[in-house]
Design a protein around this motif. Structure first.
Motif, short mmCIF file in Angstrom:
data_model
loop_
_atom_site.label_atom_id
_atom_site.label_comp_id
_atom_site.label_asym_id
_atom_site.label_seq_id
_atom_site.Cartn_x
_atom_site.Cartn_y
_atom_site.Cartn_z
N GLU A 12 0.40 5.72 -6.77
CA GLU A 12 -0.71 6.68 -6.82
C GLU A 12 -2.06 5.95 -6.87
N THR A 13 -2.09 4.86 -7.63
CA THR A 13 -3.33 4.09 -7.76
C THR A 13 -3.70 3.41 -6.45
N LEU A 14 -2.73 2.77 -5.82
CA LEU A 14 -3.01 2.12 -4.53
C LEU A 14 -3.46 3.14 -3.49
N ASP A 15 -2.79 4.28 -3.44
CA ASP A 15 -3.18 5.32 -2.48
C ASP A 15 -4.59 5.84 -2.76
N SER A 16 -4.94 5.91 -4.04
CA SER A 16 -6.25 6.46 -4.40
C SER A 16 -7.39 5.59 -3.86
N LEU A 17 -7.16 4.30 -3.69
CA LEU A 17 -8.20 3.39 -3.21
C LEU A 17 -8.45 3.50 -1.71
N GLN A 18 -7.50 4.13 -0.99
CA GLN A 18 -7.64 4.29 0.47
C GLN A 18 -8.02 2.96 1.12
N ILE A 19 -7.17 1.96 0.88
CA ILE A 19 -7.48 0.57 1.24
C ILE A 19 -7.64 0.38 2.74
N ARG A 20 -8.76 -0.24 3.11
CA ARG A 20 -9.03 -0.62 4.50
C ARG A 20 -8.72 -2.10 4.67
N PRO A 21 -8.08 -2.50 5.75
CA PRO A 21 -7.70 -3.91 5.94
C PRO A 21 -8.87 -4.88 5.93
N ASP A 22 -10.07 -4.39 6.27
CA ASP A 22 -11.24 -5.27 6.33
C ASP A 22 -12.19 -5.07 5.14
N GLY A 23 -11.74 -4.37 4.11
CA GLY A 23 -12.62 -4.03 3.00
C GLY A 23 -12.69 -5.09 1.92
N LEU A 24 -13.63 -4.91 1.01
CA LEU A 24 -13.78 -5.77 -0.17
C LEU A 24 -13.35 -4.97 -1.40
N TYR A 25 -12.37 -5.52 -2.13
CA TYR A 25 -11.80 -4.81 -3.28
C TYR A 25 -11.85 -5.70 -4.53
N VAL A 26 -11.93 -5.04 -5.68
CA VAL A 26 -11.95 -5.76 -6.96
C VAL A 26 -10.90 -5.15 -7.88
N ASP A 27 -9.99 -6.00 -8.37
CA ASP A 27 -9.07 -5.59 -9.44
C ASP A 27 -9.65 -6.17 -10.72
N CYS A 28 -10.22 -5.30 -11.55
CA CYS A 28 -10.96 -5.75 -12.73
C CYS A 28 -10.06 -6.20 -13.87
N THR A 29 -8.80 -5.83 -13.83
CA THR A 29 -7.85 -6.17 -14.89
C THR A 29 -6.56 -6.64 -14.21
N ALA A 30 -6.62 -7.79 -13.56
CA ALA A 30 -5.54 -8.19 -12.65
C ALA A 30 -4.22 -8.50 -13.36
N GLY A 31 -4.27 -8.96 -14.62
CA GLY A 31 -3.04 -9.16 -15.40
C GLY A 31 -2.02 -10.02 -14.69
N GLY A 32 -0.81 -9.48 -14.52
CA GLY A 32 0.25 -10.21 -13.85
C GLY A 32 0.20 -10.14 -12.34
N GLY A 33 -0.79 -9.46 -11.79
CA GLY A 33 -1.00 -9.46 -10.36
C GLY A 33 -0.27 -8.39 -9.57
N GLY A 34 0.31 -7.41 -10.25
CA GLY A 34 1.05 -6.37 -9.55
C GLY A 34 0.20 -5.58 -8.57
N HIS A 35 -0.88 -5.01 -9.07
CA HIS A 35 -1.79 -4.27 -8.19
C HIS A 35 -2.47 -5.22 -7.20
N SER A 36 -2.89 -6.38 -7.68
CA SER A 36 -3.63 -7.33 -6.82
C SER A 36 -2.79 -7.76 -5.62
N LYS A 37 -1.56 -8.09 -5.86
CA LYS A 37 -0.68 -8.53 -4.77
C LYS A 37 -0.51 -7.43 -3.73
N ALA A 38 -0.32 -6.20 -4.22
CA ALA A 38 -0.13 -5.08 -3.29
C ALA A 38 -1.40 -4.82 -2.47
N ILE A 39 -2.57 -4.96 -3.10
CA ILE A 39 -3.82 -4.80 -2.35
C ILE A 39 -3.96 -5.91 -1.32
N ALA A 40 -3.71 -7.16 -1.74
CA ALA A 40 -3.85 -8.31 -0.84
C ALA A 40 -2.95 -8.19 0.38
N GLU A 41 -1.77 -7.64 0.18
CA GLU A 41 -0.83 -7.50 1.29
C GLU A 41 -1.31 -6.49 2.34
#
Length: 306
Positions: A12-41
Motif C-alpha cells: 500500500e505504501t509503495l503504491d501510494s508513492l506512484q513511483i516513476r522510473p525517472d523520479g527522485l525519492y527519499v526514504d526518510c527512515t530506511a532501516g533495514g532497507g525493505g522499502h528502499s530496495k523496493a523503490i530502487a528496483e
C-alpha cells in the motif's frame, strides 16, 4: 543479530508513492532497507536517497543496497531532509515512524520491556539515554513525559516511585524500571496490556525527540516535494498519527474566512490534496505481523507552492 524488519503496509505504501522510473525519492527512515530496495528496483534513471539515524541501519543499508548505483545512503534525521537534498525537490518522500523490529529485538538496545538490558533506547546510539531520563529528570519532568508521551493514567505514581527508588540506587536496567512501574499500578490495570508499554513508549519518545523532530519534519518534508510530489507517512501511535493527520489537513485547507462572509477575502487555497486518510493493515497482514495493529498510512500530494 541480523537487521530484520517487516515493513508494515508494504504494498500500500509503495503504491501510494506512484513511483516513476525517472523520479527522485527519499526514504526518510530506511532501516533495514525493505522499502528502499523496493523503490530502487522500480527506478531506471531515477534516484533514491535512503536516510536513517541508526548507525546499525546505515551499515546494513550499505550491504543490502550497495549494488544499486542509483541509491545514496545518508546517516541523518528526517527533519534535516532539505539540507540532505541540498536544494533538489523530490517526487516522493516516505517516512515509516517509530521503532524498528531490529531495535526492539536487539536486547542490548534497551527498547523492549520483554528483555532485561541496560536502559538505553537511543536510535542514534549517542546522546541522552533512557537511563539519563530515569535517573536525572525531576519528578515533575518525569510526570510530564510519561503523561504526555505515554498517555499513562498512573504517570504521577510512576514518577514518584522512580524518584524514591533511585535515591537508594540508580535504575540501570529495563527490568528494574518495570519493577518500579508495577509497584505504581493497581493489579487490575495490568490485565489487558503490559504495564510498562506506555511508560517505555514515553521515555523512548523523549530520548529520541520523536515528536519534536516530527513536528519540524512534516513541514520540511512537504517543502522538499516538487509540485505533484507525494508524501506518505506510516504512524504507530495516536500522538504521532494525530500530528500527521492535522498537518496534512492544514496543507489541504483552503479558505479560512468566517462562514458568514459572502466572499473569500483571505485568498487562501489548498496546497495539497489528501490521497489516503489513515489506512489500516488488512486482517491478513495482522495475522502475519501482530506488531502492525496500530499502524496507519496517510498520504498527501502537493498541488502548489505556498
Amino acid at each position: 543479530m541480523e537487521f530484520t524488519h517487516i515493513p508494515v503496509l508494504f504494498h500500500e505504501t509503495l503504491d501510494s508513492l506512484q513511483i516513476r522510473p525517472d523520479g527522485l525519492y527519499v526514504d526518510c527512515t530506511a532501516g533495514g532497507g525493505g522499502h528502499s530496495k523496493a523503490i530502487a528496483e522500480r527506478l531506471t534513471t531515477g534516484r533514491l536517497i535512503a536516510i536513517d539515524r541508526d548507525p546499525d541501519a546505515i551499515a546494513i543499508l550499505h550491504e543490502r543496497l550497495g549494488n544499486f548505483p542509483q541509491v545514496q545512503i545518508v546517516q541523518n534525521t528526517y527533519d534535516n531532509i532539505r539540507s540532505v537534498l541540498n536544494g533538489e525537490r523530490a517526487d516522493g518522500i516516505l517516512a515509516d515512524l517509530g521503532v524498528s523490529s531490529y531495535q526492539l529485538d536487539t536486547a542490548q538496545r534497551g527498547f523492549s520491556f520483554h528483555k532485561d538490558a541496560p536502559l538505553d533506547m537511543r536510535m542514534s546510539k549517542v546522546g541522552l539515554s533512557a537511563a539519563d531520563v530515569v535517573n536525572t529528570y525531576s519528578e515533575p519532568e518525569l510526570h510530564r513525559v510519561i503523561k504526555e508521551y505515554g498517555e499513562e493514567r498512573y504517570a504521577g505514581a510512576i514518577a514518584r516511585n522512580i524518584v524514591r527508588v533511585r535515591q537508594k540506587k540508580p535504575i540501570k536496567t529495563t527490568f528494574e524500571l518495570i519493577d518500579v512501574i508495577k509497584m505504581s499500578m493497581p493489579q487490575k490495570a495490568m490485565r489487558d496490556t503490559h504495564p510498562a508499554r506506555r511508560t517505555f513508549q514515553a521515555i523512548r519518545i523523549e530520548v529520541n525527540g520523536e515528536l519534536t523532530g516530527l513536528d519540524r519534519a512534516l513541514d520540511e518534508m512537504f517543502e522538499a516535494l516538487k509540485v505533484g510530489g507525494i508524501l506518505s507517512i506510516i504512524t504507530f501511535h495516536s500522538l504521532e498519527d494525530r500530528m500527521v493527520k492535522q498537518r496534512f489537513q492544514s496543507f489541504a485547507q483552503g479558505c479560512t474566512c468566517p462562514k458568514d462572509f459572502p466572499v473569500c477575502v483571505c485568498g487562501k487555497t489548498p496546497r495539497a490534496e489528501i490521497l489516503i486518510k489513515g489506512k489500516a493493515p488488512s486482517k491478513e497482514e495482522l495475522e502475519q505481523n501482530p506488531r502492525a495493529h496500530s499502524a496507519r498510512l496517510r498520504s498527501v500530494r502537493k498541488i502548489k507552492e505556498d
